[in-house]
Structure formats: structure tokens, C-alpha cells
Enzyme design. Structure first.
Site, PDB file in Angstrom:
ATOM      1  N   PHE A 157       0.810  -1.229   0.000  1.00  0.00           N
ATOM      2  CA  PHE A 157       0.000   0.000   0.000  1.00  0.00           C
ATOM      3  C   PHE A 157       0.836   1.269   0.000  1.00  0.00           C
ATOM      4  O   PHE A 157       0.356   2.327  -0.403  1.00  0.00           O
ATOM      5  CB  PHE A 157      -0.950   0.011   1.226  1.00  0.00           C
ATOM      6  CG  PHE A 157      -0.286   0.425   2.518  1.00  0.00           C
ATOM      7  CD1 PHE A 157      -0.091   1.774   2.821  1.00  0.00           C
ATOM      8  CD2 PHE A 157       0.173  -0.522   3.437  1.00  0.00           C
ATOM      9  CE1 PHE A 157       0.532   2.162   4.002  1.00  0.00           C
ATOM     10  CE2 PHE A 157       0.803  -0.146   4.613  1.00  0.00           C
ATOM     11  CZ  PHE A 157       0.983   1.198   4.892  1.00  0.00           C
ATOM     12  N   GLU A 184      -5.096  -3.800  -2.062  1.00  0.00           N
ATOM     13  CA  GLU A 184      -6.541  -3.534  -2.051  1.00  0.00           C
ATOM     14  C   GLU A 184      -6.860  -2.244  -1.285  1.00  0.00           C
ATOM     15  O   GLU A 184      -7.962  -1.720  -1.379  1.00  0.00           O
ATOM     16  CB  GLU A 184      -7.298  -4.726  -1.454  1.00  0.00           C
ATOM     17  CG  GLU A 184      -6.985  -5.063   0.003  1.00  0.00           C
ATOM     18  CD  GLU A 184      -5.719  -5.914   0.162  1.00  0.00           C
ATOM     19  OE1 GLU A 184      -4.831  -5.865  -0.711  1.00  0.00           O
ATOM     20  OE2 GLU A 184      -5.626  -6.623   1.182  1.00  0.00           O
ATOM     21  N   CYS A 289       9.720   1.217   3.852  1.00  0.00           N
ATOM     22  CA  CYS A 289      10.645   0.148   4.217  1.00  0.00           C
ATOM     23  C   CYS A 289      12.052   0.669   4.433  1.00  0.00           C
ATOM     24  O   CYS A 289      12.909  -0.070   4.893  1.00  0.00           O
ATOM     25  CB  CYS A 289      10.657  -0.916   3.129  1.00  0.00           C
ATOM     26  SG  CYS A 289      11.343  -0.285   1.597  1.00  0.00           S
TER      27      CYS A 289
HETATM   28  P1  NAD Z   1       1.356  -6.707   2.894  1.00  0.00           P
HETATM   29  O1  NAD Z   1       2.383  -7.775   2.914  1.00  0.00           O
HETATM   30  O2  NAD Z   1       0.263  -6.760   3.883  1.00  0.00           O
HETATM   31  O3  NAD Z   1       0.653  -6.628   1.453  1.00  0.00           O
HETATM   32  C1  NAD Z   1       1.413  -6.662   0.266  1.00  0.00           C
HETATM   33  C2  NAD Z   1       0.582  -7.361  -0.813  1.00  0.00           C
HETATM   34  O4  NAD Z   1       0.312  -8.689  -0.389  1.00  0.00           O
HETATM   35  C3  NAD Z   1      -0.756  -6.677  -1.052  1.00  0.00           C
HETATM   36  O5  NAD Z   1      -0.974  -6.601  -2.439  1.00  0.00           O
HETATM   37  C4  NAD Z   1      -1.764  -7.577  -0.346  1.00  0.00           C
HETATM   38  O6  NAD Z   1      -2.987  -7.641  -1.013  1.00  0.00           O
HETATM   39  C5  NAD Z   1      -1.097  -8.940  -0.361  1.00  0.00           C
HETATM   40  N1  NAD Z   1      -1.377  -9.753   0.834  1.00  0.00           N
HETATM   41  C6  NAD Z   1      -1.625  -9.297   2.097  1.00  0.00           C
HETATM   42  N2  NAD Z   1      -1.789 -10.350   2.938  1.00  0.00           N
HETATM   43  C7  NAD Z   1      -1.638 -11.470   2.196  1.00  0.00           C
HETATM   44  C8  NAD Z   1      -1.680 -12.866   2.489  1.00  0.00           C
HETATM   45  N3  NAD Z   1      -1.920 -13.317   3.713  1.00  0.00           N
HETATM   46  N4  NAD Z   1      -1.468 -13.743   1.480  1.00  0.00           N
HETATM   47  C9  NAD Z   1      -1.214 -13.321   0.225  1.00  0.00           C
HETATM   48  N5  NAD Z   1      -1.169 -12.002  -0.096  1.00  0.00           N
HETATM   49  C10 NAD Z   1      -1.367 -11.083   0.857  1.00  0.00           C
HETATM   50  O7  NAD Z   1       2.160  -5.319   2.985  1.00  0.00           O
HETATM   51  P2  NAD Z   1       1.556  -3.850   3.122  1.00  0.00           P
HETATM   52  O8  NAD Z   1       1.002  -3.686   4.490  1.00  0.00           O
HETATM   53  O9  NAD Z   1       0.704  -3.520   1.968  1.00  0.00           O
HETATM   54  O10 NAD Z   1       2.895  -2.988   2.985  1.00  0.00           O
HETATM   55  C11 NAD Z   1       3.767  -2.752   4.051  1.00  0.00           C
HETATM   56  C12 NAD Z   1       4.905  -3.743   4.078  1.00  0.00           C
HETATM   57  O11 NAD Z   1       5.608  -3.716   2.832  1.00  0.00           O
HETATM   58  C13 NAD Z   1       5.945  -3.403   5.134  1.00  0.00           C
HETATM   59  O12 NAD Z   1       6.361  -4.576   5.758  1.00  0.00           O
HETATM   60  C14 NAD Z   1       7.077  -2.772   4.337  1.00  0.00           C
HETATM   61  O13 NAD Z   1       8.356  -2.859   4.924  1.00  0.00           O
HETATM   62  C15 NAD Z   1       7.006  -3.577   3.084  1.00  0.00           C
HETATM   63  N6  NAD Z   1       7.653  -2.891   1.966  1.00  0.00           N
HETATM   64  C16 NAD Z   1       8.874  -3.341   1.596  1.00  0.00           C
HETATM   65  C17 NAD Z   1       9.565  -2.693   0.598  1.00  0.00           C
HETATM   66  C18 NAD Z   1      10.927  -3.165   0.195  1.00  0.00           C
HETATM   67  O14 NAD Z   1      11.465  -2.635  -0.750  1.00  0.00           O
HETATM   68  N7  NAD Z   1      11.527  -4.125   0.854  1.00  0.00           N
HETATM   69  C19 NAD Z   1       8.981  -1.600  -0.049  1.00  0.00           C
HETATM   70  C20 NAD Z   1       7.705  -1.176   0.335  1.00  0.00           C
HETATM   71  C21 NAD Z   1       7.049  -1.838   1.369  1.00  0.00           C
END
Ligand code: NAD
Length: 496
Positions: A157, A184, A289
């Protein structure tokens, strides 16, 4: 800048398939809330296999012609897109702010960082030329880079424009077709981005957007039509996607969460450093991140910490720091602060319950909190070693740089680490000993600029290589090796 956010209502959205809006087969929809107001601005379908099949079919159908289009022609679409992103920058930034809670300027910066990657992708035709050698008399070998086919891209997100742009421009210019699955919680920016790609001249079906959450992600991991997959999100889900996608034969690169350490030395510049350090953890309200949330103060850093406290205490919520993505996140972040306090840490700046001023009543029900600084935290407290993903800085006090790096090394993550100092030796020590992929010296958010690639280590990334730059070209292509002989010697030896 809070007044510049214009509330737009998008209603119920579907998917973007074959160059246009396409209704979802989903039975369930999720409200899309604006973190600024706490009000619904649209509804996102929770789609699954049916929607995905349609998108993959469109991408498969578009692939042969797109692959056959010369790379010099493919790149023209990216040049057009760059112009369109710049022309529509304010509107795109407003939409990203509205659905994601960022400050308007932060949303703009996220798009411009995406544009920087787009510029890199525009240079791919100049980088992707193959290799050629006459390996023995009359025999030549050459290598060309071929697209993989339909690729998937799953985004989090917190950067609704930038993260899709980490993958899409390079993957597409290399001749792949794509299915993007945004978070989403922020699907509107991706739908608009797809529209702009179309306007830029991208043929129908080359880029498709499917909306949904876990069920859609699982369907993408399993889909036999998708050849490679990039994922960015939390470590928990990155592991699932890496394992499940690889098991179904895909090439997967999954970037996960982070806990970035920032070491402060006594000699750090007292005028420059305090603001930079606070900005690292308050930018995007700590929801990035690369935020350095785990501060390790070496020796007597009280003079720096006092200035950090003074600066963070002056934040005008909604103007100097944006909103938190949802109520559940506020509850999670608050719990970390409560637990650290209960365990004996000292709250120097308390962001719990802080909101924008009464001059912006429209934002009274948004999802807000203020910057928080917690001192005298033990390195093993959850607030110091788990990803909080909010504007919370913990300070662990240590006597030596060796102790500081031992703490950094004990983290399971490895996205970034930084040091603030006026001396070369401690900086060199951190560079040599930190167990992280992206390091900063007097920089709180050490995001590499193009053409340097982005990617962490350890539990912050699963899969080989980084996500952008040359690693991106490698990830989204495979090599074809051709050995050719047009001379037929009478007495051949093993080389002829
Ligand atoms: P998230 O892992 O909750 O969601 C990421 C994606 O995975 C979304 O599209 C979501 O729909 C999907 N998703 C969520 N739960 C799922 C599940 N149980 N099974 C399968 N798919 C699922 O992450 P978020 O809250 O949207 O974003 C924040 C996280 O992203 C933080 O941990 C942040 O550090 C990380 N992030 C990392 C980087 C990087 O470069 N390493 C960059 C941006 C964000």
C-alpha cells in the site's frame, strides 16, 4: 499542504483488462478509505481466479505482437508515459495522497522516483544489445535477451505509484506483458496508471490490473500462465509468495519488510543531523521500508537527542506528517509504544492520539498520530527489533560502535542501515560490518538512485538480484545463446 488534498469519490471499481475497465466477478468488495478523512472513497473488488484468468488471457494474447515490436518502438511508449506522468503529476499525487495518506509532496516524490526508473527503462535499448564473438574460424556465438512472457507484479500500500514502477517499465520494455495486483487499500492509483499507459500508446492487453487481496495473490502465485513474479510487501507475505510462486515454477523476487538501524556518533553534525534522523522515521508517517526507526546512540549523544526531541515536538500533524493507512495500524503502532513504556522505556515525544488542528475539521476522523521518540529502549524489546511501520523511533544507548553493529547484525532483516558522524573511521566500520543491502552515511533514507539497483538482504528480500536497474533487466529476461557455422571445413577438429 493539507488543504491541497481534493477528495474524489471513485465508486465501485473493477479491473483493467485488455486496455479498458472490466467488471470483476467478485462477490465481495472492500471499502477504500481515505486515511485523511476516514471516509469511503470507493470500493475494491476482492477478485480471484476468474478475474485473473481473464487478465492472463489478455496478456497472453498481447504477448506475441508486443514481443515482435522492436525494442526501439516499445520504448516510445515509455517516453510518452514519462510526459503524461509529468503532465498529470498533481492529479496523480492527489490520488495517491487521498488513498494512501501521504503528504502531497511525498506523493509527488514517489511518482518522480517512479519517473526516474522509467527514465532508466528508456535507456534499456542501449543496454540490452547482445554479445557476439567469432569463437573459432567461421563459428560465431551470440547471446540475445528474450522476454519471459506474462509476468506478475504484486505491490504494497505504501508507494502506490513507485513500487509498480520498480517492475513495470523494465519488464514491459524488455517485451513482457504484465498483470499488476495493487494493494486492495490503494487500488485507484494503479488503475489510473494503467489508463495512462494506454494513453501513452501501450497496446491493449500488454498491461492488466487485477484487484483483490490474499486470494488473488495466491491465484497469481499458482497461475501456470505467469512466468515470473515480483512482490513487494511484508516479510510474512514475501515468504509465502516466494515459496508458493517458486513451487509453481515461477522465477520470483520478493521484497519484504525491514527494521533499519541508524547509528548516531557523538560527533555527528549537531545542526544537520537531528532533523535528518527524525525525517527518516516520520517521512510517509514511518510507513516506508527504508525508514530508520531503530536508533543506536553511541556514547554521549544527549545534545543530538535534545534537538531531535525539539524538532519532532514541533510537528504540525497533517502538514509536516501525513496519515496512517488504517485504524488497525494505529492500534498496532500504539501497542508497541504502550509495551515499551510498560517495560521501562522513556517516552520523550508522544504521538499517541495526536491529530491535525481544528482548522482542518474535514480531517478530524482521519487516521492520525504524531511522531514518537522512545529513549532507553532495550535492544531486545519488540519496539526495537520488530517492524512497527509507523512514526516511532526507539533509541538504544550503547558505549561502543562494536556494540551498535552487534545489535544491527542480530536483526533478521537487512534492508538498510545508516550512520551519522563527522569521522571516516566509524563510517567505514559500519559499511564493512552492517548486514544490510543499502547503507547510508549522513543519509537517513539511503535509497540508491538510478542506475543503482534497489534491494535488501536477509529477511528483507527473497530471491536473487535486486528489483531495479541492470538486475531488473536480468530478472525480466532470459538469455538465448546461438552458435552458428556457415563454413564447412574438410578436416574438422573439435573446435570446428
Ligand atoms: P502486505 O504484505 O500486507 O501486502 C502486500 C501485498 O500482499 C498486497 O498486495 C496484499 O494484497 C497482499 N497480501 C496481504 N496479505 C496477504 C496474504 N496473507 N497472502 C497473500 N497475499 C497477501 O504489505 P503492506 O502492508 O501492503 O505494505 C507494508 C509492508 O511492505 C511493510 O512490511 C514494508 O516494509 C514492506 N515494503 C517493503 C519494501 C521493500 O522494498 N523491501 C517496499 C515497500 C514496502
Amino acid at each position: 499542504m493539507i488543504d491541497t488534498i481534493v477528495v474524489v469519490e471513485k465508486g465501485r471499481i473493477g479491473n483493467w483488462i485488455n486496455g479498458g475497465n472490466s467488471p470483476s466477478a467478485a462477490n465481495e468488495y472492500l471499502p477504500i478509505f481515505s486515511p485523511y478523512t476516514g471516509k469511503t472513497i470507493g470500493e475494491c473488488p476482492l477478485g480471484g481466479t476468474k478475474d485473473l484468468d481473464q487478465a492472463v488471457k489478455a496478456a497472453e494474447n498481447a504477448f506475441p505482437a508486443w514481443k515482435k515490436t522492436s525494442i526501439k518502438d516499445r520504448v516510445q511508449v515509455l517516453f510518452n508515459l514519462k510526459r503524461l506522468l509529468e503532465e498529470n503529476l498533481d492529479e496523480l499525487a492527489n490520488l495517491a495522497s487521498l488513498e494512501c495518506g501521504k503528504l502531497f509532496e511525498e506523493a509527488k516524490a514517489g511518482i518522480l522516483k517512479g519517473v526516474e526508473i522509467l527514465e532508466y527503462a528508456c535507456s534499456v535499448p542501449n543496454k540490452i544489445a547482445g554479445e557476439f564473438l567469432e569463437v573459432s574460424n567461421g563459428i560465431t556465438c551470440r547471446i540475445s535477451r528474450e522476454p519471459l512472457g506474462v509476468i506478475g507484479c504484486i505491490a504494497p500500500f505504501n508507494f502506490p505509484n513507485m513500487v509498480p514502477m520498480w517492475s513495470l517499465p523494465i519488464a514491459l520494455v524488455c517485451g513482457n506483458t504484465a498483470v499488476l495486483k495493487p494493494s486492495e487499500q490503494v487500488p485507484l492509483s494503479s488503475m489510473r496508471l494503467a489508463e495512462l499507459f494506454s494513453q501513452a500508446g501501450l497496446p491493449d492487453g500488454v498491461l492488466n490490473v487485477v484487484n483483490g487481496s490474499a486470494e488473488m495473490v495466491e491465484a497469481i502465485c499458482d497461475h501456470p500462465g505467469i512466468r515470473a513474479l515480483s512482490f513487494v510487501g511484508s516479510t510474512k507475505v514475501a515468504k509465502i509468495v516466494y515459496t508458493r510462486g517458486s513451487a509453481s515454477g515461477k522465477q520470483v523476487l520478493a521484497l519484504g519488510g525491514a527494521k533499519n538501524h541508524l547509528v548516531i556518533m557523538e560527533d555527528a553534525d549537531p545542526d544537520f543531523s537531528p532533523q535528518q534522523i527524525v525525517n527518516s522515521v516520520t517521512g510517509c508517517a514511518g510507513q516506508r521500508c527504508m525508514a530508520a526507526s531503530a536508533i543506536i546512540a553511541v556514547g554521549d549523544c544527549d545534545h543530538l537527542i535534545e534537538k531531535m526531541v525539539e524538532y519532532a515536538s514541533g510537528f504540525d500533524i497533517g502538514r509536516s506528517m501525513g496519515a496512517i493507512i488504517n485504524e488497525a495500524s494505529i492500534a498496532r503502532i500504539t501497542q508497541y509504544i504502550n509495551d515499551a513504556e510498560a517495560a521501562g522505556a522513556t517516552i520523550l515525544v508522544d504521538g499517541r492520539g495526536r491529530k491535525p488542528g481544528d482548522d482542518v475539521p474535514a480531517y478530524a476522523n482521519g487516521y492520525w498520530m504524531g511522531p514518537t521518540i522512545i529513549d532507553h529502549v532495550r535492544a531486545d524489546m519488540p519496539a526495537a527489533c520488530e517492524e512497527i511501520f509507523g512514526p516511532v523511533m526507539t533509541i538504544v544507548r550503547v558505549k561502543t560502535l562494536e556494540e551498535a553493529l552487534a545489535i544491527e547484525n542480530s536483526s533478521s532483516y537487512g534492508n538498510a542501515a545508516a550512520i551519522f558522524t563527522a569521522s571516516g573511521a566509524p563510517a567505514d566500520y559500519l559499511i564493512e560490518h552492517a548486514s544490510a543491502g543499502m547503507l547510508g552515511v549522513n543519509i537517513g533514507v539511503p535509497v540508491p538512485r538510478e542506475p543503482f539497483s534497489f534491494g535488501g538482504w536477509n529477511d528483507s528480500k527473497f530471491g536473487g538480484g535486486d528489483i531495479t536497474a541492470e538486475d531488473g533487466i536480468n530478472f525480466w529476461t532470459r538469455k538465448k545463446k546461438v552458435t552458428t557455422k556457415w563454413v564447412f571445413p574438410k578436416n574438422p577438429n573439435w573446435m570446428s
